[in-house]
Enzyme design. Structure first.
Site, PDB file in Angstrom:
ATOM      1  N   HIS A 200       0.851  -1.188   0.000  1.00 58.51           N
ATOM      2  CA  HIS A 200       0.000   0.000   0.000  1.00 58.51           C
ATOM      3  C   HIS A 200       0.887   1.238   0.000  1.00 58.51           C
ATOM      4  O   HIS A 200       1.934   1.274   0.648  1.00 58.51           O
ATOM      5  CB  HIS A 200      -0.884   0.013   1.254  1.00 58.51           C
ATOM      6  CG  HIS A 200      -1.358   1.377   1.661  1.00 58.51           C
ATOM      7  ND1 HIS A 200      -0.723   2.140   2.625  1.00 58.51           N
ATOM      8  CD2 HIS A 200      -2.397   2.123   1.214  1.00 58.51           C
ATOM      9  CE1 HIS A 200      -1.359   3.283   2.770  1.00 58.51           C
ATOM     10  NE2 HIS A 200      -2.370   3.306   1.928  1.00 58.51           N
ATOM     11  N   TYR A 203       0.097   9.176  -0.744  1.00 53.40           N
ATOM     12  CA  TYR A 203       0.722  10.478  -0.498  1.00 53.40           C
ATOM     13  C   TYR A 203      -0.313  11.553  -0.772  1.00 53.40           C
ATOM     14  O   TYR A 203      -1.014  11.503  -1.787  1.00 53.40           O
ATOM     15  CB  TYR A 203       1.995  10.651  -1.343  1.00 53.40           C
ATOM     16  CG  TYR A 203       3.056   9.688  -0.865  1.00 53.40           C
ATOM     17  CD1 TYR A 203       3.804   9.968   0.271  1.00 53.40           C
ATOM     18  CD2 TYR A 203       3.234   8.453  -1.489  1.00 53.40           C
ATOM     19  CE1 TYR A 203       4.729   9.057   0.773  1.00 53.40           C
ATOM     20  CE2 TYR A 203       4.154   7.539  -1.000  1.00 53.40           C
ATOM     21  CZ  TYR A 203       4.898   7.850   0.138  1.00 53.40           C
ATOM     22  OH  TYR A 203       5.791   6.937   0.646  1.00 53.40           O
ATOM     23  N   GLY A 356     -18.495  12.264   1.903  1.00 47.96           N
ATOM     24  CA  GLY A 356     -19.266  11.936   0.711  1.00 47.96           C
ATOM     25  C   GLY A 356     -18.403  11.548  -0.465  1.00 47.96           C
ATOM     26  O   GLY A 356     -18.755  11.822  -1.618  1.00 47.96           O
ATOM     27  N   ARG A 358     -16.245   9.250  -3.298  1.00 49.60           N
ATOM     28  CA  ARG A 358     -16.683   8.244  -4.273  1.00 49.60           C
ATOM     29  C   ARG A 358     -16.448   6.847  -3.695  1.00 49.60           C
ATOM     30  O   ARG A 358     -15.312   6.433  -3.488  1.00 49.60           O
ATOM     31  CB  ARG A 358     -15.905   8.430  -5.582  1.00 49.60           C
ATOM     32  CG  ARG A 358     -16.388   7.537  -6.723  1.00 49.60           C
ATOM     33  CD  ARG A 358     -15.690   7.936  -8.030  1.00 49.60           C
ATOM     34  NE  ARG A 358     -16.254   7.199  -9.152  1.00 49.60           N
ATOM     35  CZ  ARG A 358     -15.741   6.084  -9.644  1.00 49.60           C
ATOM     36  NH1 ARG A 358     -14.647   5.565  -9.118  1.00 49.60           N
ATOM     37  NH2 ARG A 358     -16.313   5.478 -10.679  1.00 49.60           N
ATOM     38  N   GLU A 360     -16.652   3.732  -4.699  1.00 55.70           N
ATOM     39  CA  GLU A 360     -15.854   2.739  -5.417  1.00 55.70           C
ATOM     40  C   GLU A 360     -14.363   3.014  -5.256  1.00 55.70           C
ATOM     41  O   GLU A 360     -13.557   2.092  -5.174  1.00 55.70           O
ATOM     42  CB  GLU A 360     -16.241   2.714  -6.891  1.00 55.70           C
ATOM     43  CG  GLU A 360     -17.635   2.154  -7.168  1.00 55.70           C
ATOM     44  CD  GLU A 360     -17.789   0.704  -6.731  1.00 55.70           C
ATOM     45  OE1 GLU A 360     -16.782  -0.037  -6.763  1.00 55.70           O
ATOM     46  OE2 GLU A 360     -18.902   0.313  -6.361  1.00 55.70           O
ATOM     47  N   SER A 361     -14.009   4.294  -5.214  1.00 53.77           N
ATOM     48  CA  SER A 361     -12.603   4.650  -5.032  1.00 53.77           C
ATOM     49  C   SER A 361     -12.159   4.416  -3.590  1.00 53.77           C
ATOM     50  O   SER A 361     -11.037   3.970  -3.338  1.00 53.77           O
ATOM     51  CB  SER A 361     -12.380   6.116  -5.415  1.00 53.77           C
ATOM     52  OG  SER A 361     -12.724   6.341  -6.771  1.00 53.77           O
TER      53      SER A 361
END
Length: 398
Positions: A200, A203, A356, A358, A360-361
Site C-alpha cells: 500500500h 501520499y 461523501g 466516491r 468505489e474509489s
C-alpha cells in the site's frame, strides 16, 4: 391511565445500522433500527393484538448529510487538470497534482508490464464545485488479483468529525464546517501468489480555510503519506530491500525521518482488537507542516517515486513460486486482517466516507477475497507463526 406512548423513528438507509432513539418514558429502553425502504411511509392506527395504544411507527427519510462535496460525474476524457481556474499553475496544489498524476502513470505502466496480461480499467470523474479524480483498477490479471491506483483532487466542506479524521492530532476542535482542499494518490496491490506481498502507498496534501462567516481560524496546510508492506510469508531479503529503499528516500532529506516514520508506521497500522500490526511496516507520516513547504513537496515526490524500485523486484522474484491450498488459505486469513484495519481504523477510509467521497474509489483497497476462521492459531515455529510474531512484535529490519 394508559402509560406514555413512545415514538420510534425508522430511517431508511442502505446501511443496516442501529441508531439510539428517544422515548417519552425514561423507564422504557431506547430502541432504534434502520430499513432499506426508499419510500417514506406512515403507519397509523396500528393496533396490537394483545393491548391497545400500541406505539405509532413513523418511517421517515434520513436527515441530510452533514457534508457534501458534490455528486461526481463520470467523464469519457481524462481532464488535463482538476484544479479550479483560480488556482495558480505554480502553486503547491498544482505541482502536487502534477506529481501524483505522473506517479499514477508510471506505477500503472510498471504493474501492467509485470503482470503481462491484465490491463487497468480507468474511470475519470469530476465534481461540479471543482475537483475530481482518476480511478484505475486491474482485476484478475496473471499476477495481480486486484490492483488499484487512484488519484483525487477534491474541494469541499467537511464537518468537525471529518476534520478530526483527516488530522493525526487535533487541538483546535473546530465547531463548524471547514472548507478544504485535498489531493492525493492512493494504491493497494494484492498479488495472487501468497508468497508475493501486498503493498500500500498513499501520499496526500491538505489545505483548510475558515468558513466565510467565521472570523480567525487561519489557513492551514499539511502533507501526509507512506508506503508499507504486508506479506503473508517472510522473506527477510525482501523485507530488508523494501525498508532500505524507504530509508534511502528519507535520508536524502533528514536522517531522523526513517526511524521516526518507521515507528509511526508500526504504530499506525496497529489492529487494536487483534493486538497485532497489519503487516511488516515501512514508513508513515501525517500532519507534516513544521518544515519548509517546498522541502516537504520534494520529500513526498521522492517517496512516491520510490514505490516501483521498492516493490516491483520483490513481486518479480516471488510471483511464480509454487504454493498449495494451505498457503493460499493463510494469505486469505491475512487479507481478513487487512479488511479489518481498513474498515475500522484507517483514517483515509473514514475521511472519505464522512465527506461523501466516491465509494468505489474509497473501497478499492479491499481485496477480492478474504477469509475468517474461528479462533485460528498457527502452529508455533511454523512460517505462518513467524509472520504473526513479527506483526505482534515489530522488528528493525535494517
Amino acid at each position: 391511565m394508559p402509560s406514555p406512548t413512545p415514538t420510534f423513528s425508522i430511517y431508511s438507509s442502505s446501511l443496516h445500522s442501529f441508531f439510539p432513539l428517544s422515548s417519552s418514558s425514561s423507564k422504557k429502553p431506547q430502541l432504534g433500527f434502520s430499513v432499506s425502504s426508499p419510500i417514506p411511509t406512515t403507519l397509523t392506527n396500528f393496533t396490537s393484538l394483545t393491548k391497545p395504544n400500541y406505539p405509532i411507527l413513523k418511517l421517515t427519510t434520513p436527515p441530510p448529510p452533514a457534508v457534501s462535496v458534490g455528486e461526481e460525474t463520470v467523464t469519457s476524457e481524462r481532464p488535463h487538470s482538476f484544479l479550479r481556474e483560480t488556482d495558480d499553475d505554480g502553486s503547491v496544489k498544482s505541482r502536487f497534482q502534477r506529481m501524483i498524476m505522473e506517479v499514477q502513470d508510471s506505477v500503472c505502466a510498471a504493474l501492467e508490464a509485470l503482470d503481462g496480461a491484465g490491463k487497468f480499467k480507468e474511470d475519470a470523474w469530476t465534481r461540479p464545485g471543482g475537483g475530481g479524480g482518476i480511478s484505475r483498477v486491474l482485476q484478475d490479471g496473471a499476477v495481480f488479483e486486484k490492483a488499484g491506483v487512484n488519484v483525487s483532487v477534491v474541494y469541499g466542506v467537511m464537518p468537525p468529525e471529518a476534520y478530526r479524521a483527516a488530522k493525526a492530532s487535533v487541538t483546535d476542535h473546530r465547531p463548524g464546517p471547514i472548507p478544504f482542499f485535498a489531493a492525493g494518490i492512493s494504491s493497494v496491490l494484492h498479488p495472487k501468489n501468497p508468497f508475493a506481498p501486498t503493498m500500500h502507498f498513499n501520499y496526500r496534501y491538505f489545505e483548510t480555510d475558515a468558513p466565510k462567516d467565521a472570523p480567525g481560524a487561519p489557513r492551514q496546510w499539511w502533507f501526509g503519506g507512506g508506503t508499507d508492506l504486508t506479506p503473508s510469508y517472510i522473506f527477510e531479503d525482501d523485507v530488508k530491500h523494501f525498508h532500505s529503499i524507504q530509508k534511502k528516500a528519507c535520508d536524502k532529506f533528514d536522517p531522523s525521518f526513517y526511524p521516526r516514520f518507521k515507528k509511526w508506521c508500526d504504530d499506525y497500522f496497529y489492529i487494536k482488537h487483534r493486538g497485532e500490526r497489519r503487516g511488516l511496516g515501512g514508513i508513515f507520516f501525517d500532519d507534516l507542516y513544521d518544515y519548509d513547504q517546498e522541502m516537504l513537496l520534494s520529500f513526498a515526490t521522492e517517496c512516491a517515486n520510490s514505490v516501483v524500485p521498492a516493490y516491483i523486484p520483490i513481486v518479480e522474484k516471488r510471483k511464480d513460486t509454487p504454493f498449495n491450498e494451505s498457503h493460499k488459505a493463510w494469505q486469505q486469513l491475512r487479507r481478513g486482517r487487512y479488511v479489518e484495519f481498513n474498515l475500522v481504523y484507517d483514517r483515509g477510509t473514514t475521511f472519505g466516507l464522512k465527506t461523501g467521497g466516491r465509494i468505489e474509489s474509497i473501497l478499492v483497497s479491499l481485496p477480492l477475497t478474504a477469509r475468517w476462521e474461528y479462533d485460528h492459531k498457527p502452529e508455533e515455529g511454523s512460517e505462518e507463526w513467524k509472520l504473526l510474531d513479527a506483526c505482534i512484535n515489530p522488528k528493525e529490519w535494517i
